[in-house]
Write a protein that holds these residues in place. Structure first.
Motif, PDB file in Angstrom:
ATOM      1  N   ILE A  54       0.835  -1.199   0.000  1.00 23.74           N
ATOM      2  CA  ILE A  54       0.000   0.000   0.000  1.00 23.74           C
ATOM      3  C   ILE A  54       0.875   1.256   0.000  1.00 23.74           C
ATOM      4  CG2 ILE A  54      -1.791   1.274   1.238  1.00 23.74           C
ATOM      5  CD1 ILE A  54      -2.748  -1.402   0.129  1.00 23.74           C
ATOM      6  N   GLY A  55       0.453   2.258  -0.784  1.00 21.76           N
ATOM      7  CA  GLY A  55       1.125   3.553  -0.761  1.00 21.76           C
ATOM      8  C   GLY A  55       2.113   3.761  -1.885  1.00 21.76           C
ATOM      9  N   PHE A  56       1.831   3.163  -3.057  1.00 21.68           N
ATOM     10  CA  PHE A  56       2.740   3.277  -4.187  1.00 21.68           C
ATOM     11  C   PHE A  56       1.952   3.616  -5.449  1.00 21.68           C
ATOM     12  CE2 PHE A  56       4.714   0.423  -1.173  1.00 21.68           C
ATOM     13  CZ  PHE A  56       6.022   0.914  -1.104  1.00 21.68           C
ATOM     14  N   GLU A  65       6.962   5.863  -4.416  1.00 23.53           N
ATOM     15  CA  GLU A  65       6.198   6.006  -3.188  1.00 23.53           C
ATOM     16  C   GLU A  65       5.257   7.211  -3.270  1.00 23.53           C
ATOM     17  OE1 GLU A  65       8.666   4.685   0.558  1.00 23.53           O
ATOM     18  OE2 GLU A  65       9.836   6.084  -0.637  1.00 23.53           O
ATOM     19  N   ILE A  66       4.152   7.123  -2.541  1.00 25.51           N
ATOM     20  CA  ILE A  66       3.209   8.228  -2.410  1.00 25.51           C
ATOM     21  C   ILE A  66       3.150   8.628  -0.940  1.00 25.51           C
ATOM     22  CG2 ILE A  66       0.826   8.995  -2.711  1.00 25.51           C
ATOM     23  CD1 ILE A  66       0.509   6.844  -4.867  1.00 25.51           C
ATOM     24  N   PHE A  99       4.139  -3.535   8.643  1.00 27.08           N
ATOM     25  CA  PHE A  99       4.551  -2.244   8.108  1.00 27.08           C
ATOM     26  C   PHE A  99       6.031  -2.288   7.760  1.00 27.08           C
ATOM     27  CE2 PHE A  99       0.806  -1.483  10.601  1.00 27.08           C
ATOM     28  CZ  PHE A  99       0.075  -0.577   9.857  1.00 27.08           C
ATOM     29  N   TYR A 100       6.349  -1.769   6.559  1.00 25.52           N
ATOM     30  CA  TYR A 100       7.727  -1.791   6.064  1.00 25.52           C
ATOM     31  C   TYR A 100       8.101  -0.423   5.500  1.00 25.52           C
ATOM     32  CZ  TYR A 100       7.942  -6.827   6.625  1.00 25.52           C
ATOM     33  OH  TYR A 100       7.964  -8.078   7.165  1.00 25.52           O
ATOM     34  N   HIS A 109       4.883   1.815   5.035  1.00 27.44           N
ATOM     35  CA  HIS A 109       3.862   1.289   4.136  1.00 27.44           C
ATOM     36  C   HIS A 109       3.205   0.042   4.738  1.00 27.44           C
ATOM     37  CE1 HIS A 109       4.985   3.796   0.638  1.00 27.44           C
ATOM     38  NE2 HIS A 109       6.211   3.671   1.116  1.00 27.44           N
ATOM     39  N   PRO A 110       1.876  -0.002   4.745  1.00 26.54           N
ATOM     40  CA  PRO A 110       1.209  -1.251   5.145  1.00 26.54           C
ATOM     41  C   PRO A 110       1.440  -2.330   4.083  1.00 26.54           C
ATOM     42  CG  PRO A 110      -0.293   0.644   5.209  1.00 26.54           C
ATOM     43  CD  PRO A 110       0.915   1.075   4.461  1.00 26.54           C
TER      44      PRO A 110
END
Length: 455
Positions: A54-56, A65-66, A99-100, A109-110
């Motif tokens: 999540i978050g890309f 990445e976002i 989370f990483y 990021h999840p």
């Protein structure tokens, strides 16, 4: 615990059958965004499991990445993911959430971990919002079975090839259940463990040598492993007594690696690389620290020895003492802890190592003996980091040292691995207020570990 595989994937993102990449999905604020996530979970579950990052962005090489907007990162919790699964997925599967952070970045990021190995197809329990009329297909359609396609697309199963691949996975999963039933009938776990004076002497000698290593260190040095550690000693009889060069090459190049950090790990820089000590190969994977990092907790300070006579010793820190452990829980339970899953997973790795080591330097009819010990156990409570299994947390151990022993022939390891792992680990979990280690839990964790190896 942080997975080396997932860390590698997030650093080198590419959508495929196992990996799906999503933006922040609006912080899952609407049912439409939640149904998008559910669709990917269903497709991955039907395709053998995988990961949702999540978050890309979908645009740009490597999926840039976002930066999350306010509240978007916090919206991804274990409860939220579980609620989406309950609402949209049938039969529900227990997904994990971790989370990483990419190397060199500060954005967390999840990562949603979707299990595979299901016995029935997974389908949509309800439709997503929308009219669903001509030209307006909903994101999620009730009773639809979604699968992954090459390139990373998640689409309804339509073709003969889609269904053949799905049915093949389901049949293999059911065959595994049938083998489990046969193993239960055989049930070799009641065997009496013989006396092993030579192995006991080797185990005590190896622990004493490690204590000599840490004696000069400052009291607060993390390499002392003050909070606790575990050891694994094994012997194989008969053994070929290979030359030290041959033993070294076999250990380095031909032993199995299930996780990213195999049992007897080779690192090729000083002072961490293995060294010959007479008839023994020895390694201490403990980085020197300067004054500012003395108290830093590291996951890996392994010490190991393997002899030409067919004996080995491994000492490793408790992963549960890592600062990352249970970081995905709010509030975070107070330690110290003992994880439900990690020790079982490690037991699988260790027994598969013994099997491969014997096959290389002895025969499948060779006998093995192992001793597993945990130190610093008093006050630890059972916890689960990845939330994949329904288990009872909170049972406490009162003994500071706990051990278990196992013996058998090498051929049995492959044929009855789950039973061997259960026999080795059940006495450990009993020390937590008489906790009974469920055989089904061992079966599932063993299957997960072997699947990780195949990937």
């Amino acid at each position: 615990m942080p997975s080396e595989k997932i860390q590698f994937l997030i650093n080198n993102l590419q959508e495929n059958l196992e990996v799906e990449v999503k933006n922040w999905l609006g912080g899952l604020a609407t049912n439409e965004e939640r149904s998008k996530l559910a669709k990917e979970i269903i497709a991955l579950a039907n395709s053998g499991g995988g990961y949702i990052f999540i978050g890309f962005s979908d645009e740009g090489e490597g999926h840039p990445e976002i930066e999350p907007e306010q509240g978007q990162l916090e919206a991804f919790t274990q409860d939220t993911v579980s609620d989406i699964v309950r609402r949209y997925v049938e039969p529900p599967c227990q997904c994990g959430l971790e989370f990483y952070t990419r190397d060199g970045s500060e954005i967390r990021h999840p990562v949603i971990i979707v299990p595979g190995e299901h016995r029935t197809p997974v389908w949509a329990k309800r439709s997503s919002p929308g009219q669903g009329g001509a030209g307006d297909e909903r994101t999620l359609e009730i009773t639809r079975v979604y699968v992954r396609r090459p390139g990373g697309a998640s689409e309804p199963a339509r073709t003969q090839d889609d269904w053949e691949k799905l049915l093949d996975r389901l049949v293999k999963a059911r065959q595994s259940d049938q083998l489990d039933a046969i193993r239960e009938i055989l049930n070799p776990s009641d065997r009496i463990v013989p006396q092993t004076p030579a192995l006991d002497e080797w185990d005590a000698e190896s622990l004493a040598l490690w204590k000599q290593r840490i004696e000069p260190l400052q009291e607060e040095d993390a390499r002392r492993l003050r909070n606790g550690f575990w050891t694994f000693s094994f012997s194989i009889t008969p053994f070929d007594r290979p030359a030290l060069v041959e033993l070294n090459e076999g250990l380095e190049r031909e032993m199995p690696s299930i996780s990213g950090w195999p049992p007897f790990t080779y690192i090729h820089r000083e002072p961490l690389r293995p060294h010959p000590r007479g008839d023994v190969i020895e390694a201490w994977l403990a980085e020197p620290h300067d004054a500012e990092t003395l108290v830093e907790q590291h996951d890996h300070h392994d010490y190991w020895r393997v002899s030409r006579s067919g004996m080995g010793f491994l000492l490793r820190p408790m992963q549960e003492d890592s600062p990352h452990y249970l970081a995905n829980m709010r509030p975070r339970p107070e330690g110290p802890h003992f994880d439900w899953i990690i020790p079982i997973y490690r037991a699988v790795e260790l027994l598969k190592f013994v099997e491969s080591f014997a096959q290389k330097f002895s025969t499948e009819n060779a006998e093995y003996n192992v001793i597993l010990k945990y130190y610093g156990m008093a006050g630890r409570t059972l916890q689960q980091h990845n939330f994949r299994y329904l288990v009872r947390d909170g049972a406490r151990c009162t003994e500071d040292e706990v051990e278990s022993r196992l013996s058998g022939t090498v051929a049995e390891i492959s044929f009855s691995l789950e039973e061997r792992v259960h026999a080795l680990m059940a006495p450990i979990y009993e020390q937590f207020e008489f906790t009974s280690l469920a055989k089904t839990l061992v079966d599932n964790v063993t299957r997960d570990a072997l699947n990780d190896r195949r990937r």
